[in-house]
Write a protein that holds these residues in place. Structure first.
Motif, mmCIF file in Angstrom:
data_model
loop_
_atom_site.group_PDB
_atom_site.id
_atom_site.type_symbol
_atom_site.label_atom_id
_atom_site.label_comp_id
_atom_site.label_asym_id
_atom_site.label_seq_id
_atom_site.Cartn_x
_atom_site.Cartn_y
_atom_site.Cartn_z
ATOM 1 N N ASP A 78 0.851 -1.186 0.000
ATOM 2 C CA ASP A 78 0.000 0.000 0.000
ATOM 3 C C ASP A 78 0.886 1.235 0.000
ATOM 4 O O ASP A 78 1.743 1.392 0.865
ATOM 5 C CB ASP A 78 -0.907 -0.013 1.233
ATOM 6 N N GLU A 79 0.689 2.098 -0.957
ATOM 7 C CA GLU A 79 1.498 3.317 -1.087
ATOM 8 C C GLU A 79 1.025 4.379 -0.098
ATOM 9 O O GLU A 79 0.409 5.370 -0.465
ATOM 10 C CB GLU A 79 1.429 3.845 -2.525
ATOM 11 N N VAL A 80 1.277 4.127 1.159
ATOM 12 C CA VAL A 80 0.964 5.095 2.208
ATOM 13 C C VAL A 80 2.278 5.610 2.771
ATOM 14 O O VAL A 80 3.348 5.194 2.360
ATOM 15 C CB VAL A 80 0.093 4.460 3.332
ATOM 16 N N GLU A 81 2.189 6.494 3.745
ATOM 17 C CA GLU A 81 3.386 7.055 4.365
ATOM 18 C C GLU A 81 4.289 5.931 4.874
ATOM 19 O O GLU A 81 3.818 4.993 5.519
ATOM 20 C CB GLU A 81 2.962 7.951 5.531
ATOM 21 N N THR A 102 8.018 -0.652 1.099
ATOM 22 C CA THR A 102 6.656 -0.114 1.146
ATOM 23 C C THR A 102 5.851 -0.792 2.242
ATOM 24 O O THR A 102 5.924 -2.013 2.390
ATOM 25 C CB THR A 102 5.968 -0.380 -0.214
ATOM 26 N N PRO A 103 5.033 -0.069 3.003
ATOM 27 C CA PRO A 103 4.178 -0.727 3.999
ATOM 28 C C PRO A 103 3.159 -1.657 3.342
ATOM 29 O O PRO A 103 2.819 -1.494 2.173
ATOM 30 C CB PRO A 103 3.462 0.442 4.679
ATOM 31 N N VAL A 104 2.691 -2.615 4.114
ATOM 32 C CA VAL A 104 1.638 -3.519 3.657
ATOM 33 C C VAL A 104 0.409 -3.331 4.523
ATOM 34 O O VAL A 104 0.506 -2.957 5.689
ATOM 35 C CB VAL A 104 2.070 -5.007 3.683
ATOM 36 N N ARG A 105 -0.757 -3.592 3.920
ATOM 37 C CA ARG A 105 -2.005 -3.582 4.678
ATOM 38 C C ARG A 105 -2.320 -5.024 5.017
ATOM 39 O O ARG A 105 -2.402 -5.881 4.149
ATOM 40 C CB ARG A 105 -3.130 -2.971 3.852
ATOM 41 N N LEU A 106 -2.463 -5.293 6.314
ATOM 42 C CA LEU A 106 -2.777 -6.650 6.753
ATOM 43 C C LEU A 106 -4.195 -7.016 6.358
ATOM 44 O O LEU A 106 -5.104 -6.205 6.470
ATOM 45 C CB LEU A 106 -2.655 -6.775 8.274
ATOM 46 N N GLY A 107 -4.368 -8.270 5.944
ATOM 47 C CA GLY A 107 -5.693 -8.770 5.619
ATOM 48 C C GLY A 107 -6.313 -9.444 6.827
ATOM 49 O O GLY A 107 -7.093 -8.860 7.563
#
Length: 135
Positions: A78-81, A102-107
């Motif tokens: 996820d292209e977040v901060e 890059t950070p990841v969004r956990l599912g």
């Protein structure tokens, strides 16, 4: 499934013919052990995502939080901060974890002895605050 049907049809009609597999260039893929399934947050996002995908459902990709081990479901880059590796950012409907890139969004997460649940529900249940870290 479609490729299998097309292959069998091709063999039956004679359009495809069998060939022996070459012995050169083959490598042995060792069995994935539980220790191999530990997520290393200091790796690049592609390696984190691939490790989780490769180890799901068995033996189950895992990490620790406050000494407790739990399994992780799919993640999405996820292209977040940016976040430091392993650091969490908790939102109302999402949980992000930093990797080397890059950070990841956990599912999904599955705490030991409990049912699988969305990461945001887990974070609310254990009252995780942004800035906490895995591992």
């Amino acid at each position: 499934a479609g490729l299998l049907v097309a292959t069998l049809d091709g063999i039956e009609t004679g359009q495809l013919e069998e060939r022996a597999q070459q012995d050169e260039g083959l490598t042995y893929a060792a069995k994935i052990m539980v220790e191999d399934a530990e997520v290393r947050w200091d790796e690049l996002v592609a390696f984190v995502e691939r490790r989780i995908r490769a180890c799901t459902p068995a033996p189950g990709a895992w990490t620790t939080f406050e000494g407790e081990r739990f399994e992780l479901g799919p993640v999405e880059p996820d292209e977040v901060e940016p976040l430091p590796p392993g650091q969490l950012r908790v939102g109302k409907s999402s949980v992000h974890v930093g990797t080397r890139s890059t950070p990841v969004r956990l599912g999904l997460v599955k705490p030991f002895g409990k049912k699988e649940m969305p990461a945001a529900d887990w974070a609310r249940g254990v009252r995780v605050e942004s800035g906490a870290c895995f591992g």
